[in-house]
Design a protein around this motif. Structure first.
Motif, PDB file in Angstrom:
ATOM      1  N   UNK A  78       0.812  -1.226   0.000  1.00 18.39           N
ATOM      2  CA  UNK A  78       0.000   0.000   0.000  1.00 18.39           C
ATOM      3  C   UNK A  78       0.842   1.272   0.000  1.00 18.39           C
ATOM      4  N   UNK A  79       2.003   1.237   0.666  1.00 26.40           N
ATOM      5  CA  UNK A  79       2.879   2.409   0.686  1.00 26.40           C
ATOM      6  C   UNK A  79       3.450   2.678  -0.695  1.00 26.40           C
ATOM      7  N   UNK A  80       3.974   1.638  -1.349  1.00 22.01           N
ATOM      8  CA  UNK A  80       4.571   1.834  -2.678  1.00 22.01           C
ATOM      9  C   UNK A  80       3.516   2.232  -3.698  1.00 22.01           C
ATOM     10  N   UNK A  81       2.338   1.636  -3.613  1.00 19.09           N
ATOM     11  CA  UNK A  81       1.254   1.992  -4.539  1.00 19.09           C
ATOM     12  C   UNK A  81       0.817   3.436  -4.296  1.00 19.09           C
ATOM     13  N   UNK A  82       0.687   3.819  -3.034  1.00 20.39           N
ATOM     14  CA  UNK A  82       0.288   5.192  -2.707  1.00 20.39           C
ATOM     15  C   UNK A  82       1.308   6.196  -3.221  1.00 20.39           C
ATOM     16  N   UNK A  83       2.589   5.895  -3.030  1.00 24.06           N
ATOM     17  CA  UNK A  83       3.630   6.808  -3.501  1.00 24.06           C
ATOM     18  C   UNK A  83       3.636   6.902  -5.024  1.00 24.06           C
ATOM     19  N   UNK A  84       3.491   5.757  -5.689  1.00 25.71           N
ATOM     20  CA  UNK A  84       3.481   5.751  -7.157  1.00 25.71           C
ATOM     21  C   UNK A  84       2.313   6.566  -7.700  1.00 25.71           C
ATOM     22  N   UNK A  85       1.133   6.282  -7.163  1.00 26.16           N
ATOM     23  CA  UNK A  85      -0.069   6.984  -7.612  1.00 26.16           C
ATOM     24  C   UNK A  85       0.016   8.469  -7.263  1.00 26.16           C
ATOM     25  N   UNK A  86       0.435   8.780  -6.040  1.00 28.62           N
ATOM     26  CA  UNK A  86       0.460  10.167  -5.579  1.00 28.62           C
ATOM     27  C   UNK A  86       1.464  11.011  -6.340  1.00 28.62           C
ATOM     28  N   UNK A  98      -7.433  -0.475 -11.963  1.00 28.14           N
ATOM     29  CA  UNK A  98      -5.978  -0.574 -12.032  1.00 28.14           C
ATOM     30  C   UNK A  98      -5.397   0.750 -11.525  1.00 28.14           C
ATOM     31  N   UNK A  99      -4.079   0.799 -11.371  1.00 23.92           N
ATOM     32  CA  UNK A  99      -3.493   1.982 -10.749  1.00 23.92           C
ATOM     33  C   UNK A  99      -3.565   3.221 -11.635  1.00 23.92           C
ATOM     34  N   UNK A 100      -3.741   3.020 -12.936  1.00 27.69           N
ATOM     35  CA  UNK A 100      -3.937   4.177 -13.818  1.00 27.69           C
ATOM     36  C   UNK A 100      -5.236   4.897 -13.473  1.00 27.69           C
ATOM     37  N   UNK A 101      -6.266   4.101 -13.187  1.00 26.19           N
ATOM     38  CA  UNK A 101      -7.536   4.692 -12.772  1.00 26.19           C
ATOM     39  C   UNK A 101      -7.391   5.458 -11.471  1.00 26.19           C
ATOM     40  N   UNK A 102      -6.565   4.928 -10.552  1.00 22.89           N
ATOM     41  CA  UNK A 102      -6.316   5.627  -9.294  1.00 22.89           C
ATOM     42  C   UNK A 102      -5.626   6.964  -9.539  1.00 22.89           C
ATOM     43  N   UNK A 146     -10.738   2.561  -8.886  1.00 25.51           N
ATOM     44  CA  UNK A 146      -9.655   1.570  -8.911  1.00 25.51           C
ATOM     45  C   UNK A 146      -9.951   0.329  -8.072  1.00 25.51           C
ATOM     46  N   UNK A 147     -10.892   0.429  -7.151  1.00 25.57           N
ATOM     47  CA  UNK A 147     -11.197  -0.709  -6.299  1.00 25.57           C
ATOM     48  C   UNK A 147     -10.131  -0.932  -5.239  1.00 25.57           C
ATOM     49  N   UNK A 148     -10.308  -1.992  -4.475  1.00 25.66           N
ATOM     50  CA  UNK A 148      -9.357  -2.338  -3.419  1.00 25.66           C
ATOM     51  C   UNK A 148      -8.748  -3.699  -3.739  1.00 25.66           C
ATOM     52  N   UNK A 149      -7.751  -3.696  -4.599  1.00 28.38           N
ATOM     53  CA  UNK A 149      -7.100  -4.938  -5.025  1.00 28.38           C
ATOM     54  C   UNK A 149      -5.714  -4.979  -4.397  1.00 28.38           C
ATOM     55  N   UNK A 150      -5.485  -5.890  -3.433  1.00 28.56           N
ATOM     56  CA  UNK A 150      -4.173  -5.975  -2.777  1.00 28.56           C
ATOM     57  C   UNK A 150      -3.040  -6.137  -3.788  1.00 28.56           C
ATOM     58  N   UNK A 151      -1.947  -5.418  -3.527  1.00 26.70           N
ATOM     59  CA  UNK A 151      -0.737  -5.453  -4.364  1.00 26.70           C
ATOM     60  C   UNK A 151      -0.941  -4.858  -5.755  1.00 26.70           C
TER      61      UNK A 151
END
Length: 215
Positions: free
Chosen positions: A6-14, A82-86, A162-167
């Motif tokens: 969640x940290x890496x995804x948050x940083x990437x998206x943010x 997907x993370x693009x949607x986020x 984006x939904x809540x998809x782990x990893x």
């Protein structure tokens, strides 16, 4: 053991969303700052709509627009779950803040200075990059940092799109929510502390820019 995805995804998206919001927010702010025609207030109101709408409403509209039957369907582009949607969702939620703070920064500039540069033959792009941005830099930096923290904490619109998809799409706010729902209070506390530290660091950076009188 805590899963740090969640940290890496948050940083990437943010980081991606903050960069996009920064580019468009500052550009639109400068454009509106120079615009003196009719409908200025209306244009500003339209650009600020995501700031006052509930995030779930923004997420629902994006879900309809970006879903399999949305406006992008003919091009087979999929930005949902997907993370693009986020990135899209958080950009739209963060853009109004970047835009409004940048507009306020530009409004503090003496317009006579910009007009003098134009009279001397400077193009609008030169005035924007070499005069307006440096003179409004303190406000722009504050907007950039606050937009980043706003995007880091975004939940509603991101969950809808984006939904809540782990990893894959699970950001820190989602990890907190679903940890609480699952009764894992220790994990929820861990991610809350991470967000608190990021928020504190952001405030520290804003204060640091004031100490060094970035202007």
């Amino acid at each position: 053991m805590v899963n740090f995805s969640p940290l890496w995804i948050s940083l990437k998206v943010s980081l991606c969303a903050t960069f996009i919001a920064f580019v468009f927010g500052v550009s639109f702010a400068y454009g509106l700052y120079n615009y003196r025609g009719k409908g200025r207030s209306l244009l500003e109101g339209i650009l600020l709509i995501p700031l006052v709408l509930p995030p779930t409403v923004v997420g629902f509209i994006l879900l309809i627009l970006l879903g399999k039957n949305g406006i992008l369907a003919p091009w087979n582009l999929n930005f949902v779950f997907n993370w693009y949607g986020a990135v899209i969702a958080t950009t739209i939620m963060g853009f109004p803040l970047m835009f409004r703070i940048s507009l306020g920064a530009f409004e503090q500039i003496d317009s006579l200075i910009l007009d003098a540069a134009r009279i001397e033959g400077a193009s609008e792009m030169i005035v924007f990059i070499y005069i307006a941005i440096p003179m409004g830099l303190r406000g722009i930096i504050s907007g950039l940092v606050l937009t980043f923290t706003r995007i880091m904490g975004e939940f509603g619109a991101t969950l809808m799109v984006a939904g809540n998809i782990p990893n894959k799409t699970q950001t820190i706010p989602m990890a907190i929510y679903f940890a609480v729902q699952g009764g894992n209070i220790n994990e929820a506390w861990f991610w809350c502390i991470v967000l608190l530290l990021i928020s504190f660091l952001s405030i520290f950076l804003i204060n640091l820019s004031s100490i060094f009188k970035v202007n």
